[in-house]
Design a protein around this motif. Structure first.
Motif, PDB file in Angstrom:
ATOM      1  N   LEU A   1       0.835  -1.192   0.000  1.00  0.00           N
ATOM      2  CA  LEU A   1       0.000   0.000   0.000  1.00  0.00           C
ATOM      3  C   LEU A   1       0.872   1.244   0.000  1.00  0.00           C
ATOM      4  O   LEU A   1       1.962   1.245   0.576  1.00  0.00           O
ATOM      5  CB  LEU A   1      -0.894   0.021   1.243  1.00  0.00           C
TER       6      LEU A   1
ATOM      7  N   VAL B   1      -2.670   2.570  -9.700  1.00  0.00           N
ATOM      8  CA  VAL B   1      -1.675   1.535  -9.427  1.00  0.00           C
ATOM      9  C   VAL B   1      -0.406   1.832 -10.192  1.00  0.00           C
ATOM     10  O   VAL B   1      -0.442   2.304 -11.332  1.00  0.00           O
ATOM     11  CB  VAL B   1      -2.213   0.147  -9.849  1.00  0.00           C
TER      12      VAL B   1
ATOM     13  N   LEU C   1      -1.341   1.865  -4.660  1.00  0.00           N
ATOM     14  CA  LEU C   1      -0.775   0.520  -4.556  1.00  0.00           C
ATOM     15  C   LEU C   1       0.447   0.382  -5.442  1.00  0.00           C
ATOM     16  O   LEU C   1       0.470   0.883  -6.571  1.00  0.00           O
ATOM     17  CB  LEU C   1      -1.815  -0.524  -5.001  1.00  0.00           C
TER      18      LEU C   1
ATOM     19  N   THR D   1     -11.507   2.395  -5.547  1.00  0.00           N
ATOM     20  CA  THR D   1     -10.277   1.904  -6.150  1.00  0.00           C
ATOM     21  C   THR D   1      -9.308   3.076  -6.276  1.00  0.00           C
ATOM     22  O   THR D   1      -9.680   4.223  -6.046  1.00  0.00           O
ATOM     23  CB  THR D   1     -10.524   1.311  -7.554  1.00  0.00           C
ATOM     24  N   SER D   2      -8.084   2.792  -6.654  1.00  0.00           N
ATOM     25  CA  SER D   2      -7.101   3.867  -6.796  1.00  0.00           C
ATOM     26  C   SER D   2      -6.079   3.519  -7.865  1.00  0.00           C
ATOM     27  O   SER D   2      -6.010   2.380  -8.344  1.00  0.00           O
ATOM     28  CB  SER D   2      -6.401   4.140  -5.456  1.00  0.00           C
TER      29      SER D   2
ATOM     30  N   THR E   1      -6.849  -3.037  -5.875  1.00  0.00           N
ATOM     31  CA  THR E   1      -6.943  -1.853  -5.009  1.00  0.00           C
ATOM     32  C   THR E   1      -8.307  -1.736  -4.341  1.00  0.00           C
ATOM     33  O   THR E   1      -8.569  -0.743  -3.666  1.00  0.00           O
ATOM     34  CB  THR E   1      -6.690  -0.568  -5.811  1.00  0.00           C
TER      35      THR E   1
END
Length: 250
Positions: free
Chosen positions: A95, A119, A205, A116-117, A162
């Motif tokens: 993370l 990556v 992430l 979500t995010s 994520t």
């Protein structure tokens, strides 16, 4: 009273040595006042290879079970989850500092049930590579991920590794799909079919690329199996989307 976000990690022997890095990334998180995390590590199997890498921390629990792939291990881990929200963290990933706080902020927005995010792939030489199809920061309408995924050769614009989602919704959907791979994509599509999400454009992430990861195996890209996985993922998502009254609102 402390509120909990439950971080779930499936692990098998080859990926166990990466657990200390994942743990360090958890320790780097700064949560809002009144919040803490629990880390639920579930081995896919019953060996002696994983336990030595499990940190000695009261917030960490470790379980084992019959071999069934990552989706089964994560779903079994749900039995120990006590948080309102469930966060995915693969054993070999890390993370980025601040991501749990951003997930919590997103999930407390009206109508948002999962987040979500961005990556970054973490390559063996330590360099990172981004993704070229990230959506803009903000809400993701119900069904948007499925349509993008279908139109781009089963490549979603947000990464299932994520995911952070409401635990009650994950349970209602049956957890992760019982597939040999892409089980996290299956959950993402089911979430997308039934509820609204959120994408954070800030990196959340580091997705480790290494020879032993499941997605690097020949079996993962075998066309017959891949086609079957994608077909059942899409079919379930479309059935869920079409159910009268089956909409989940936060």
């Amino acid at each position: 009273m402390t509120q909990i976000i439950s971080v779930i990690t499936a692990v098998h022997g080859p990926s166990a040595p990466f657990l200390p890095d994942a743990y360090k990334s958890l320790l780097a998180q700064r949560l809002p006042e009144g919040w803490d995390w629990q880390w639920i590590i579930q081995e896919d199997g019953e060996t002696d290879a994983v336990a030595p890498y499990v940190p000695d921390d009261a917030r960490v629990t470790f379980g084992q079970g019959r071999h069934g792939r990552a989706g089964v291990a994560r779903t079994m881990a749900l039995s120990r989850a006590v948080g309102q929200f469930v966060k995915v963290l693969d054993a070999d990933d890390m993370l980025v500092a601040g991501v749990l706080a951003r997930d919590l902020a997103a999930l407390q927005r009206p109508g948002v049930c999962w987040s979500t995010s961005r990556v970054l792939d973490l390559l063996p030489d330590g360099s990172t590579v981004g993704f070229d199809q990230d959506p803009p920061e903000g809400p993701i309408g119900r069904g948007a991920v499925l349509e993008h995924w279908k139109a781009h050769n089963f490549r979603a614009q947000v990464h299932p590794a994520t995911l952070c989602a409401r635990r009650d919704l994950v349970l209602a959907l049956g957890g992760w799909m019982a597939l040999p791979a892409s089980e996290d994509t299956g959950l993402l599509m089911a979430l997308d079919a039934t509820s609204r999400g959120w994408f954070s454009a800030e990196t959340g992430l580091l997705y480790r690329k290494w020879p032993g990861q499941s997605t690097a195996s020949t079996a993962h890209v075998h066309e017959g199996e891949r086609s079957a996985r994608m077909a059942v993922i899409e079919a379930r998502a479309r059935v869920l989307a079409g159910l009268d009254g089956w909409r989940f609102e936060a």
